[in-house]
Design an enzyme around this catalytic site. Structure first.
Site: not given
Ligand code: NAP
Length: 527
Positions: A246, A265, A301
């Site tokens: 984010g 979020e 979340c």
């Molecule tokens: P994420 O890594 O934040 O990825 C979500 C989306 O954003 C994916 O499509 C991802 O693409 C993209 N993204 C991530 N980093 C980016 C960047 N630097 N630049 C551009 N796009 C980017 O979340 P996630 O894969 O769902 O889960 C990873 C971790 O996030 C979990 O282990 C957890 O800790 C946390 N999470 C928190 C919540 C919450 O509600 N608090 C919800 C879900 C996850 P790519 O897949 O290609 O990287």
């Protein structure tokens, strides 16, 4: 199975991406149908061109036309039938009742926006008619309402493959607002995303919307996702996921020639404050919280990651009861291998911090992809000094902060970062007695709950899902409920505009039941 394994560009399919990925059944490890091609830079640009062209036409559609379109999307999702349920189950390991419930919620929120559009009053139309004879200066005819921002880039969340994904709240609210949407699919459930995208594209055709009204692309966030957010044609971003993801998108959006809002979020540990009176029936309290901590393997979340309470014999009883519940809980497969690995890593990092006591963990044998519930404790004095203890451990993890008295409990609350939710447990009289503490807690969150658990987010007008930073990037807005539409609009004033080209809501003969301010007398009249 109607998985195409190709990028959706507008209402066409193309498969020129140079890199593809397979999706594996999270339970069996077998490859699922479909190769998912990462969009090339050219394809992303084509999607942006189509969306840009679509905006001119789509923003002029009436609210009723957009409402019919949203209803058609919900119907087409339902028409996907069991194929959607089975695919989502394979990709996420979420059980059938949860996926069916989430489909219901997804369709419910799409239809909720359709109802909002048919009512029409959300656009906050106001009219000050001209006062040509006013002295010393005449007044112009002034008419204002909320208008769509332009193309919205949506990033799917992994933990809600339907409700916070391709046709989830961000997409539904942006389309309702009159904005074309480009979705960056999440790599953990590409097949689910394609099925949903196919349903939206059917609705686009059925309702005669311009083809670029909706596009979905696969690919990495760092290439495909960032290209979309950096493009000047994009006017806002909707995101749910990690703080790192984010914040990366937020920083990119703010460095553009024209900065744009990123409604991200991100993490939240959802503090739950147990006032002494709540510890009367410790068994009941422990069972209620064990259920919430382990619900959906803690992948919400709003998961209760933090409990704050005052030391004493009753707290010791509660610790022992929750310990038993956590030890008896069953480890379960998490959403993806990477989420499970991050859970292990973050949990170990948290446990290794100075002063942390590991009180309990699920004793049942677990396989490498399962998340095992953990319950830890720490002295409030240590907690207040170490901000690392506030980092989200996404999964079934809960830390108890033990305070010596109400003053220290208030100090611990004061040092909390922004949160999506905060919960207070206690009797009515005790809650009233501690109004200042509650007010302190309110400053930290978007939603404050009393005598409940934070998991479970109702989709309705009064919901607030978004809290002070770092829970979300803009605490003035919500990503759940009808208020979510406000993220993708801006007020525009039309001065002395010819009636023929005024938006329908601002015309004198307005077919919608909306409120306006007439003749500058500030009296609200229902038309
Ligand atoms: P994420 O890594 O934040 O990825 C979500 C989306 O954003 C994916 O499509 C991802 O693409 C993209 N993204 C991530 N980093 C980016 C960047 N630097 N630049 C551009 N796009 C980017 O979340 P996630 O894969 O769902 O889960 C990873 C971790 O996030 C979990 O282990 C957890 O800790 C946390 N999470 C928190 C919540 C919450 O509600 N608090 C919800 C879900 C996850 P790519 O897949 O290609 O990287």
């Amino acid at each position: 199975m109607s998985i195409h394994g190709k990028n959706f560009i507008g209402n066409k399919l193309s498969a020129t991406g140079d890199k593809s990925s397979k999706i594996y059944d999270i339970n069996s490890g077998n490859a699922l149908d479909g190769d998912f091609y990462h969009a090339t830079s050219y394809e992303v640009n084509t999607a942006l061109q189509l969306a840009n062209k679509a905006f001119i036409v789509y923003k002029q559609k009436t609210q009723n036309q957009r409402a019919d379109f949203l209803d058609a999307i919900a119907d087409e999702i339902m028409n996907l039938g069991d194929e959607l349920i089975l695919r989502t189950m394979s990709e996420s390991n979420l059980p059938r009742p949860r996926i069916e419930g989430e489909r219901g919620r997804t369709m419910g929120q799409i239809k909720m926006f359709a109802t909002l559009l048919r009512d029409g009053s959300w656009v906050e139309a106001s009219i000050d008619t001209a006062l040509p004879n006013r002295t010393p200066l005449a007044r112009n005819d002034l008419r204002k309402m909320l208008r769509p921002l332009g193309i919205v880039s949506v990033f799917e969340a992994s933990n809600f493959p339907l409700a916070f994904a391709c046709a989830g709240g961000d997409t539904a609210s942006a389309l309702a607002a009159g904005c074309p949407v480009i979705v960056k699919a999440h790599s953990s459930h590409s097949g689910t995303s394609e099925l949903i995208a196919s349903a939206i594209i059917k609705a686009v055709k059925k309702c005669d919307m311009p083809s670029g009204t909706f596009c979905m692309v696969h690919g990495s966030g760092r290439s495909v996702g960032q290209q979309i957010v950096m493009d000047e044609r994009v006017k806002a971003v909707g995101f749910t996921g990690s703080t790192q993801g984010g914040m990366n998108l937020f920083n990119i959006a703010n460095k553009r020639k024209t900065p744009i809002p990123v409604f991200a979020e991100m993490g939240s540990i959802n503090p739950c404050v147990f006032l002494p009176s709540s510890l009367e029936d410790t068994k009941k309290l422990a069972s209620m919280y064990a259920f919430s901590i382990t619900l959906g393997v803690g992948q919400f979340c709003t998961n209760p990651g933090l409990i704050l309470a005052i030391k004493g014999a009753k707290l010791e009883e509660f610790k022992s009861d929750l310990k038993k519940e956590i030890e008896a809980s069953s480890p379960a497969i998490m959403l993806s291998k990477s989420i499970q690995e991050s859970y292990e890593e973050n949990k170990n990092k948290a446990i290794e911090q100075d002063g942390i006591i590991l009180l309990a963990q699920a004793t049942q044998e677990n396989t490498s992809s399962q998340g095992r519930a953990v319950f830890t404790s720490v002295d409030a004095e240590v907690f207040i000094q170490n901000n690392k203890l506030q980092e989200e451990v996404f999964g079934p993890y809960c830390l108890l902060v033990e305070c010596k008295d109400i003053k220290e409990l208030n100090e611990a609350i004061s040092c909390l970062d922004g949160q999506l939710t905060a919960t207070v447990m206690g009797s009515n009289s005790e809650i009233v007695e501690h109004i200042n503490l509650i007010s302190n807690l309110e400053n930290k969150c978007g939603r404050i709950l009393f005598n409940s658990v934070p998991t479970g987010v109702e989709v309705c007008h009064s919901m607030q899902h978004g809290g002070p930073f770092p829970a979300s990037t803009d605490s003035r807005f919500t990503s759940v409920g009808t208020g979510a539409i406000k993220r993708f609009v801006r007020p525009v004033c039309f001065q002395d505009c010819p009636s023929e080209i005024l938006p329908q809501e601002l015309k004198d003969e307005n077919p919608l039941n909306i409120f306006r301010i007439l003749n500058g007398e500030n009296t609200k009249n229902s038309v």
